[in-house]
Design a protein around this motif. Structure first.
Motif, PDB file in Angstrom:
ATOM      1  N   ARG A   1     -62.630 -15.293 -16.122  1.00  0.00           N
ATOM      2  CA  ARG A   1     -63.151 -13.325 -16.052  1.00  0.00           C
ATOM      3  C   ARG A   1     -64.530 -13.692 -15.435  1.00  0.00           C
ATOM      4  N   LYS A   2     -65.036 -13.173 -14.541  1.00  0.00           N
ATOM      5  CA  LYS A   2     -66.081 -13.282 -13.643  1.00  0.00           C
ATOM      6  C   LYS A   2     -67.055 -12.958 -14.505  1.00  0.00           C
ATOM      7  N   ARG A   3     -67.394 -13.943 -15.772  1.00  0.00           N
ATOM      8  CA  ARG A   3     -68.592 -13.923 -16.296  1.00  0.00           C
ATOM      9  C   ARG A   3     -69.606 -14.507 -15.657  1.00  0.00           C
ATOM     10  N   ILE A   4     -69.735 -15.742 -14.667  1.00  0.00           N
ATOM     11  CA  ILE A   4     -70.276 -16.307 -13.884  1.00  0.00           C
ATOM     12  C   ILE A   4     -69.900 -16.475 -12.242  1.00  0.00           C
ATOM     13  N   SER A   5     -70.638 -16.693 -11.557  1.00  0.00           N
ATOM     14  CA  SER A   5     -70.375 -16.410 -10.535  1.00  0.00           C
ATOM     15  C   SER A   5     -70.246 -17.373  -9.590  1.00  0.00           C
ATOM     16  N   TRP A   6     -68.903 -18.526  -8.521  1.00  0.00           N
ATOM     17  CA  TRP A   6     -69.797 -19.400  -8.045  1.00  0.00           C
ATOM     18  C   TRP A   6     -70.528 -19.845  -7.036  1.00  0.00           C
ATOM     19  N   LYS A   7     -72.029 -18.553  -7.184  1.00  0.00           N
ATOM     20  CA  LYS A   7     -72.470 -19.364  -6.502  1.00  0.00           C
ATOM     21  C   LYS A   7     -73.854 -19.348  -7.318  1.00  0.00           C
ATOM     22  N   SER A   8     -73.735 -18.779  -8.468  1.00  0.00           N
ATOM     23  CA  SER A   8     -74.933 -19.701 -10.075  1.00  0.00           C
ATOM     24  C   SER A   8     -74.838 -21.150  -9.727  1.00  0.00           C
ATOM     25  N   ARG A   9     -75.833 -21.870 -10.350  1.00  0.00           N
ATOM     26  CA  ARG A   9     -76.484 -22.833 -10.624  1.00  0.00           C
ATOM     27  C   ARG A   9     -75.323 -23.395 -11.804  1.00  0.00           C
ATOM     28  N   TYR A  10     -74.016 -22.554 -12.838  1.00  0.00           N
ATOM     29  CA  TYR A  10     -73.206 -23.151 -13.208  1.00  0.00           C
ATOM     30  C   TYR A  10     -72.321 -23.792 -12.768  1.00  0.00           C
ATOM     31  N   SER A  11     -73.091 -23.860 -11.586  1.00  0.00           N
ATOM     32  CA  SER A  11     -70.978 -24.550  -9.893  1.00  0.00           C
ATOM     33  C   SER A  11     -71.427 -25.719 -10.289  1.00  0.00           C
ATOM     34  N   PHE A  12     -73.134 -26.107 -10.342  1.00  0.00           N
ATOM     35  CA  PHE A  12     -73.804 -27.518 -10.099  1.00  0.00           C
ATOM     36  C   PHE A  12     -72.935 -28.014 -11.576  1.00  0.00           C
ATOM     37  N   VAL A  13     -73.251 -27.774 -12.406  1.00  0.00           N
ATOM     38  CA  VAL A  13     -72.576 -27.946 -13.945  1.00  0.00           C
ATOM     39  C   VAL A  13     -71.005 -28.166 -13.746  1.00  0.00           C
ATOM     40  N   TYR A  14     -70.274 -27.218 -13.537  1.00  0.00           N
ATOM     41  CA  TYR A  14     -68.796 -27.660 -13.047  1.00  0.00           C
ATOM     42  C   TYR A  14     -68.077 -28.502 -12.282  1.00  0.00           C
ATOM     43  N   PHE A  15     -69.069 -28.921 -11.713  1.00  0.00           N
ATOM     44  CA  PHE A  15     -68.949 -30.093 -10.055  1.00  0.00           C
ATOM     45  C   PHE A  15     -68.622 -31.174 -11.054  1.00  0.00           C
ATOM     46  N   HIS A  16     -70.474 -30.979 -11.934  1.00  0.00           N
ATOM     47  CA  HIS A  16     -70.467 -32.415 -12.378  1.00  0.00           C
ATOM     48  C   HIS A  16     -69.454 -32.872 -13.474  1.00  0.00           C
ATOM     49  N   VAL A  17     -68.844 -31.604 -14.152  1.00  0.00           N
ATOM     50  CA  VAL A  17     -68.051 -31.802 -15.456  1.00  0.00           C
ATOM     51  C   VAL A  17     -66.186 -32.673 -14.189  1.00  0.00           C
ATOM     52  N   ILE A  18     -66.130 -31.484 -13.411  1.00  0.00           N
ATOM     53  CA  ILE A  18     -64.933 -32.417 -12.791  1.00  0.00           C
ATOM     54  C   ILE A  18     -65.428 -33.985 -12.415  1.00  0.00           C
ATOM     55  N   ILE A  19     -66.029 -34.190 -12.119  1.00  0.00           N
ATOM     56  CA  ILE A  19     -66.980 -35.646 -11.909  1.00  0.00           C
ATOM     57  C   ILE A  19     -66.749 -36.351 -13.158  1.00  0.00           C
ATOM     58  N   ARG A  20     -67.272 -35.674 -13.559  1.00  0.00           N
ATOM     59  CA  ARG A  20     -66.902 -36.829 -15.301  1.00  0.00           C
ATOM     60  C   ARG A  20     -65.164 -36.905 -15.962  1.00  0.00           C
ATOM     61  N   LEU A  21     -64.632 -35.814 -15.355  1.00  0.00           N
ATOM     62  CA  LEU A  21     -63.049 -35.668 -15.630  1.00  0.00           C
ATOM     63  C   LEU A  21     -62.533 -36.886 -15.316  1.00  0.00           C
ATOM     64  N   ALA A  22     -62.698 -37.085 -13.436  1.00  0.00           N
ATOM     65  CA  ALA A  22     -62.425 -38.093 -13.078  1.00  0.00           C
ATOM     66  C   ALA A  22     -62.643 -39.494 -13.637  1.00  0.00           C
ATOM     67  N   GLY A  23     -64.319 -39.597 -13.915  1.00  0.00           N
ATOM     68  CA  GLY A  23     -64.936 -41.302 -13.877  1.00  0.00           C
ATOM     69  C   GLY A  23     -64.126 -41.015 -15.833  1.00  0.00           C
ATOM     70  N   GLN A  24     -64.565 -40.592 -16.291  1.00  0.00           N
ATOM     71  CA  GLN A  24     -63.821 -40.630 -18.264  1.00  0.00           C
ATOM     72  C   GLN A  24     -62.359 -41.115 -17.893  1.00  0.00           C
ATOM     73  N   GLY A  25     -61.284 -40.805 -17.460  1.00  0.00           N
ATOM     74  CA  GLY A  25     -59.842 -40.585 -16.896  1.00  0.00           C
ATOM     75  C   GLY A  25     -59.874 -42.465 -16.521  1.00  0.00           C
ATOM     76  N   CYS A  26     -60.438 -42.358 -15.292  1.00  0.00           N
ATOM     77  CA  CYS A  26     -60.757 -43.989 -14.900  1.00  0.00           C
ATOM     78  C   CYS A  26     -61.045 -44.926 -15.790  1.00  0.00           C
ATOM     79  N   GLY A  27     -62.253 -44.452 -16.723  1.00  0.00           N
ATOM     80  CA  GLY A  27     -62.385 -45.818 -17.430  1.00  0.00           C
ATOM     81  C   GLY A  27     -61.468 -45.697 -18.924  1.00  0.00           C
ATOM     82  N   ILE A  28     -60.673 -44.381 -19.052  1.00  0.00           N
ATOM     83  CA  ILE A  28     -59.692 -44.945 -20.233  1.00  0.00           C
ATOM     84  C   ILE A  28     -58.662 -45.649 -19.829  1.00  0.00           C
TER      85      ILE A  28
END
Length: 194
Positions: free
Chosen positions: A31-58
């Motif tokens: 919805r373009k409420r946040i920009s890809w150049k914002s600090r929230y991209s770091f959060v998004y990147f972290h969430v993607i890595i943690r999703l993969a990690g949790q999937g491996c854990g399960i």
């Protein structure tokens, strides 16, 4: 198999929470409420890595021991993704702290602003001397030690007879890296005072 399912419950809970957060952030980007150049991209990147990690854990928790090599590879993937998740979380935290300092103090002591119009090469030299550059190098070293320690731990498990030296070395590397990383971060945040 029942025990494996009980062991995977915490990983499933975190997987659900990270999935909700991933969907929420994805919708904000769409919805373009946040920009890809914002600090929230770091959060998004972290969430993607943690999703993969949790999937491996399960996957590790629900697999049976009949296919030991595959389970061992899933364990290694989980250890690597966990280390990378920690790495990304620390970078994300620093990015938020830098933005807060810029907003509240006018400039960040962790990553001072470079005046606009500064040539690219000069800008890189200035950023390389900033405290955040030291954080990056410490994180890279700690990350490497944590991953190497995890690999040693899993390698000692894959042998017919576990090697106590490999097992001890792997544990020591992970503990040393984690402990010293935390100390260095606290020292940087406190302005160099212990």
């Amino acid at each position: 198999m029942t025990k494996a399912r009980k062991d995977s419950a915490p990983a499933i809970i975190f997987l659900i929470l990270y999935t909700v957060f991933f969907v929420f952030l994805s919708s904000l980007y769409i919805r373009k409420r946040i920009s890809w150049k914002s600090r929230y991209s770091f959060v998004y990147f972290h969430v993607i890595i943690r999703l993969a990690g949790q999937g491996c854990g399960i996957a590790f928790a629900v697999m049976d021991w009949s296919n030991f090599d595959v389970r061992l590879n899933v364990l290694i993937a989980y250890l690597v993704l966990s280390a990378e998740g920690y790495f990304s979380l620390v970078l994300c935290t620093y990015r938020f702290l830098i933005v807060w300092q810029n907003d509240r103090l006018g400039n960040s002591i962790i990553e001072p602003r470079v005046p606009s119009g500064t040539p690219w090469l000069e800008k890189m030299k200035l950023l390389r001397r900033s405290p955040i550059a030291g954080v990056h190098w410490v994180l890279v070293a700690a990350n490497s030690i944590i991953i190497s320690g995890g690999s040693l731990l899993s390698a000692s498990l894959s042998d017919d007879r576990p090697d106590p030296k490999k097992l001890q070395s792997g544990k020591a590397m992970r503990e040393f890296s984690s402990r010293n990383l935390a100390k260095r971060q606290l020292k940087l945040i406190s302005g160099g005072h212990e």
